[in-house]
Design a protein around this motif. Structure first.
Motif, PDB file in Angstrom:
ATOM      1  N   MET A  51     -35.877  -9.224 -30.824  1.00  0.00           N
ATOM      2  CA  MET A  51     -34.470  -8.954 -30.570  1.00  0.00           C
ATOM      3  C   MET A  51     -33.966  -9.989 -29.575  1.00  0.00           C
ATOM      4  SD  MET A  51     -32.927  -5.386 -29.198  1.00  0.00           S
ATOM      5  CE  MET A  51     -31.209  -5.104 -29.244  1.00  0.00           C
ATOM      6  N   SER A  52     -32.778 -10.519 -29.817  1.00  0.00           N
ATOM      7  CA  SER A  52     -32.223 -11.520 -28.911  1.00  0.00           C
ATOM      8  C   SER A  52     -30.933 -11.002 -28.264  1.00  0.00           C
ATOM      9  CB  SER A  52     -31.960 -12.825 -29.645  1.00  0.00           C
ATOM     10  OG  SER A  52     -31.010 -12.635 -30.650  1.00  0.00           O
ATOM     11  N   CYS A  53     -30.662 -11.515 -27.075  1.00  0.00           N
ATOM     12  CA  CYS A  53     -29.497 -11.117 -26.282  1.00  0.00           C
ATOM     13  C   CYS A  53     -28.204 -11.609 -26.938  1.00  0.00           C
ATOM     14  CB  CYS A  53     -29.636 -11.699 -24.890  1.00  0.00           C
ATOM     15  SG  CYS A  53     -28.241 -11.379 -23.798  1.00  0.00           S
ATOM     16  N   SER A  54     -27.193 -10.785 -26.918  1.00  0.00           N
ATOM     17  CA  SER A  54     -25.903 -11.177 -27.495  1.00  0.00           C
ATOM     18  C   SER A  54     -25.135 -12.148 -26.593  1.00  0.00           C
ATOM     19  CB  SER A  54     -25.052  -9.933 -27.760  1.00  0.00           C
ATOM     20  OG  SER A  54     -24.797  -9.242 -26.556  1.00  0.00           O
ATOM     21  N   MET A  74     -35.019  -9.930 -25.343  1.00  0.00           N
ATOM     22  CA  MET A  74     -34.705  -8.578 -24.882  1.00  0.00           C
ATOM     23  C   MET A  74     -35.986  -7.757 -24.832  1.00  0.00           C
ATOM     24  SD  MET A  74     -31.356  -8.551 -24.518  1.00  0.00           S
ATOM     25  CE  MET A  74     -30.709  -6.911 -24.606  1.00  0.00           C
ATOM     26  N   VAL A  75     -36.159  -6.959 -23.771  1.00  0.00           N
ATOM     27  CA  VAL A  75     -37.314  -6.074 -23.637  1.00  0.00           C
ATOM     28  C   VAL A  75     -36.818  -4.640 -23.490  1.00  0.00           C
ATOM     29  CG1 VAL A  75     -38.853  -7.818 -22.653  1.00  0.00           C
ATOM     30  CG2 VAL A  75     -37.404  -6.468 -21.150  1.00  0.00           C
ATOM     31  N   ALA A  76     -37.610  -3.704 -23.997  1.00  0.00           N
ATOM     32  CA  ALA A  76     -37.255  -2.285 -23.926  1.00  0.00           C
ATOM     33  C   ALA A  76     -37.516  -1.758 -22.519  1.00  0.00           C
ATOM     34  CB  ALA A  76     -38.064  -1.494 -24.931  1.00  0.00           C
ATOM     35  N   GLU A  77     -36.605  -0.910 -22.030  1.00  0.00           N
ATOM     36  CA  GLU A  77     -36.744  -0.298 -20.713  1.00  0.00           C
ATOM     37  C   GLU A  77     -36.220   1.124 -20.745  1.00  0.00           C
ATOM     38  OE1 GLU A  77     -34.909  -2.294 -17.484  1.00  0.00           O
ATOM     39  OE2 GLU A  77     -36.515  -3.750 -17.329  1.00  0.00           O
ATOM     40  N   ALA A 115     -32.177  -1.869 -23.682  1.00  0.00           N
ATOM     41  CA  ALA A 115     -32.825  -3.166 -23.803  1.00  0.00           C
ATOM     42  C   ALA A 115     -32.214  -4.094 -22.755  1.00  0.00           C
ATOM     43  CB  ALA A 115     -32.625  -3.736 -25.197  1.00  0.00           C
ATOM     44  N   ARG A 116     -33.087  -4.842 -22.044  1.00  0.00           N
ATOM     45  CA  ARG A 116     -32.628  -5.742 -20.985  1.00  0.00           C
ATOM     46  C   ARG A 116     -33.092  -7.156 -21.289  1.00  0.00           C
ATOM     47  NH1 ARG A 116     -35.000  -7.845 -16.514  1.00  0.00           N
ATOM     48  NH2 ARG A 116     -36.824  -6.532 -16.816  1.00  0.00           N
TER      49      ARG A 116
END
Length: 41
Positions: free
Chosen positions: A1-4, A10-13, A30-31
């Motif tokens: 997943m990539s940041c918009s 992006m990593v799950a938190e 996601a951060r």
């Protein structure tokens, strides 16, 4: 997943969201590791 915003990784938190009432919640989000952008899937 990539940041918009920056197309970074992006990593799950699990984020803690305190509220004014008696209940508090843990929210899955996601951060981005590059810019810190937080997105709610």
């Amino acid at each position: 997943m990539s940041c918009s915003r920056c197309r970074g990784l992006m990593v799950a938190e699990d984020l803690f969201t305190p509220s004014e009432g008696a209940t508090h919640a843990w929210v899955f989000a996601a951060r981005c590791l590059n810019c810190g952008n937080v997105e709610d899937p």
